[in-house]
Design a protein around this motif. Sequence first.
Motif, PDB file in Angstrom:
ATOM      1  N   LEU A 190       0.719  -1.108  -0.086  1.00  0.00           N
ATOM      2  CA  LEU A 190      -0.052   0.429   0.097  1.00  0.00           C
ATOM      3  C   LEU A 190       1.000   1.005   0.677  1.00  0.00           C
ATOM      4  O   LEU A 190       2.046   1.233   0.777  1.00  0.00           O
ATOM      5  CB  LEU A 190      -0.953  -0.352   1.114  1.00  0.00           C
ATOM      6  CG  LEU A 190      -2.027   1.174   1.313  1.00  0.00           C
ATOM      7  CD1 LEU A 190      -2.953   1.038   1.892  1.00  0.00           C
ATOM      8  CD2 LEU A 190      -1.130   2.720   2.132  1.00  0.00           C
ATOM      9  N   ASP A 230      -4.647   2.957   9.434  1.00  0.00           N
ATOM     10  CA  ASP A 230      -4.206   2.033  10.727  1.00  0.00           C
ATOM     11  C   ASP A 230      -5.735   1.119   9.776  1.00  0.00           C
ATOM     12  O   ASP A 230      -5.953  -0.240   9.593  1.00  0.00           O
ATOM     13  CB  ASP A 230      -3.663   1.726  11.752  1.00  0.00           C
ATOM     14  CG  ASP A 230      -2.844   2.143  12.040  1.00  0.00           C
ATOM     15  OD1 ASP A 230      -2.524   1.574  11.172  1.00  0.00           O
ATOM     16  OD2 ASP A 230      -2.613   2.667  13.296  1.00  0.00           O
ATOM     17  N   VAL A 235      -6.072  -0.525   6.702  1.00  0.00           N
ATOM     18  CA  VAL A 235      -5.122  -1.972   6.609  1.00  0.00           C
ATOM     19  C   VAL A 235      -5.924  -2.561   7.067  1.00  0.00           C
ATOM     20  O   VAL A 235      -5.749  -4.003   6.487  1.00  0.00           O
ATOM     21  CB  VAL A 235      -3.830  -1.163   6.939  1.00  0.00           C
ATOM     22  CG1 VAL A 235      -2.924  -3.191   7.795  1.00  0.00           C
ATOM     23  CG2 VAL A 235      -2.496  -0.396   6.152  1.00  0.00           C
ATOM     24  N   GLU A 236      -6.075  -2.489   8.054  1.00  0.00           N
ATOM     25  CA  GLU A 236      -7.233  -3.406   9.063  1.00  0.00           C
ATOM     26  C   GLU A 236      -8.472  -3.769   8.135  1.00  0.00           C
ATOM     27  O   GLU A 236      -8.834  -4.857   8.225  1.00  0.00           O
ATOM     28  CB  GLU A 236      -7.607  -2.774  10.195  1.00  0.00           C
ATOM     29  CG  GLU A 236      -6.462  -2.903  11.173  1.00  0.00           C
ATOM     30  CD  GLU A 236      -5.589  -3.570  11.840  1.00  0.00           C
ATOM     31  OE1 GLU A 236      -6.316  -5.414  11.175  1.00  0.00           O
ATOM     32  OE2 GLU A 236      -3.963  -3.729  11.554  1.00  0.00           O
ATOM     33  N   VAL A 244      -3.942  -6.302   3.432  1.00  0.00           N
ATOM     34  CA  VAL A 244      -2.722  -5.628   2.966  1.00  0.00           C
ATOM     35  C   VAL A 244      -1.652  -6.127   3.639  1.00  0.00           C
ATOM     36  O   VAL A 244      -1.552  -6.217   5.041  1.00  0.00           O
ATOM     37  CB  VAL A 244      -3.216  -4.115   3.347  1.00  0.00           C
ATOM     38  CG1 VAL A 244      -1.005  -3.662   3.787  1.00  0.00           C
ATOM     39  CG2 VAL A 244      -4.537  -3.356   2.819  1.00  0.00           C
ATOM     40  N   LYS A 276       1.868  -5.629   5.728  1.00  0.00           N
ATOM     41  CA  LYS A 276       2.025  -4.271   7.115  1.00  0.00           C
ATOM     42  C   LYS A 276       3.362  -4.171   7.042  1.00  0.00           C
ATOM     43  O   LYS A 276       3.945  -3.217   6.762  1.00  0.00           O
ATOM     44  CB  LYS A 276       1.757  -4.782   8.457  1.00  0.00           C
ATOM     45  CG  LYS A 276       0.044  -4.723   8.735  1.00  0.00           C
ATOM     46  CD  LYS A 276      -0.395  -5.235  10.565  1.00  0.00           C
ATOM     47  CE  LYS A 276      -1.259  -4.772  10.521  1.00  0.00           C
ATOM     48  NZ  LYS A 276      -1.804  -5.486  11.735  1.00  0.00           N
ATOM     49  N   ILE A 308       3.919  -1.205   3.887  1.00  0.00           N
ATOM     50  CA  ILE A 308       3.594   0.002   3.545  1.00  0.00           C
ATOM     51  C   ILE A 308       4.560   0.703   3.001  1.00  0.00           C
ATOM     52  O   ILE A 308       5.441   1.362   3.576  1.00  0.00           O
ATOM     53  CB  ILE A 308       2.173  -0.147   4.926  1.00  0.00           C
ATOM     54  CG1 ILE A 308       1.474  -1.044   5.391  1.00  0.00           C
ATOM     55  CG2 ILE A 308       2.734   1.955   4.954  1.00  0.00           C
ATOM     56  CD1 ILE A 308       1.262  -0.779   6.247  1.00  0.00           C
TER      57      ILE A 308
END
Length: 241
Positions: free
Chosen positions: A61, A119, A122-123, A127, A129, A132
């Motif tokens: 991302l 955040d 992403v959650e 994605v 982590k 990023i």
Amino acid sequence: MKKPQILFKAVVLTGLFLLEGCSAQSQLIEDELQTVTTESLKYYLYYPEGYESSNDKGFGLLLFLHGGGESGAELEEIKKNGPPKLLVEGKQFPFLVLAPQNPYRRKWWNTEAIIKLLDSVVETNNVDKKRIYLTGLSRGASASWELATQYPKKFAAMAVVCGMAPLPYAHWINKKMPIWVFHGDRDEVISVEESDKMVAKLKEMNYDVRYTRYQDVGHNSWSRAYTTEELYEWLAEQKQK
């Protein structure tokens, strides 16, 4: 996807400091005030081709922060530059692109709000982590430097274009995070010396840093930086270890 509401809670310590000699009230009073701040962020979120059908365990991302000219306006304005502009023109990226808008024309980015939004995205999406990426131009580049200091373990790589870069930040940035800096040598808004000095400091401290210093280019160096295909190939290769 429902847009997340950004809420903050902070504890503010208040006290009374009086000069020595004011005997009637010369005391330090301890108190506490709990505050709640709400921030509303509009944003675009791009999903790469094949996202829904892919068996990939996690996509990268890219978080993009625009400059001051697009702040406090219609969301459409952020399509004028950077990755959003390229997306409108039909470019495909191998990762998601999150492009929020600074709601204040004359204020800096609220970096805490950006992280809350990031955040949440992403959650609620597929994605990785560890992949990023962070980029920004002008005021957004300045905010990117700030994010890199406040959240050193958040990003796998960072690309900044013509931003202010306070030298003390160099001591807080994750040394394992690759950085690519772009700036025009005729920038009359944010001097190229900002990037010159920061890059020199980072190299002195053995950071993994690239520097593209354009000759005879002013503040709009983002026009060239964001059309550098190698930049996106480089970003896609990065992953936190």
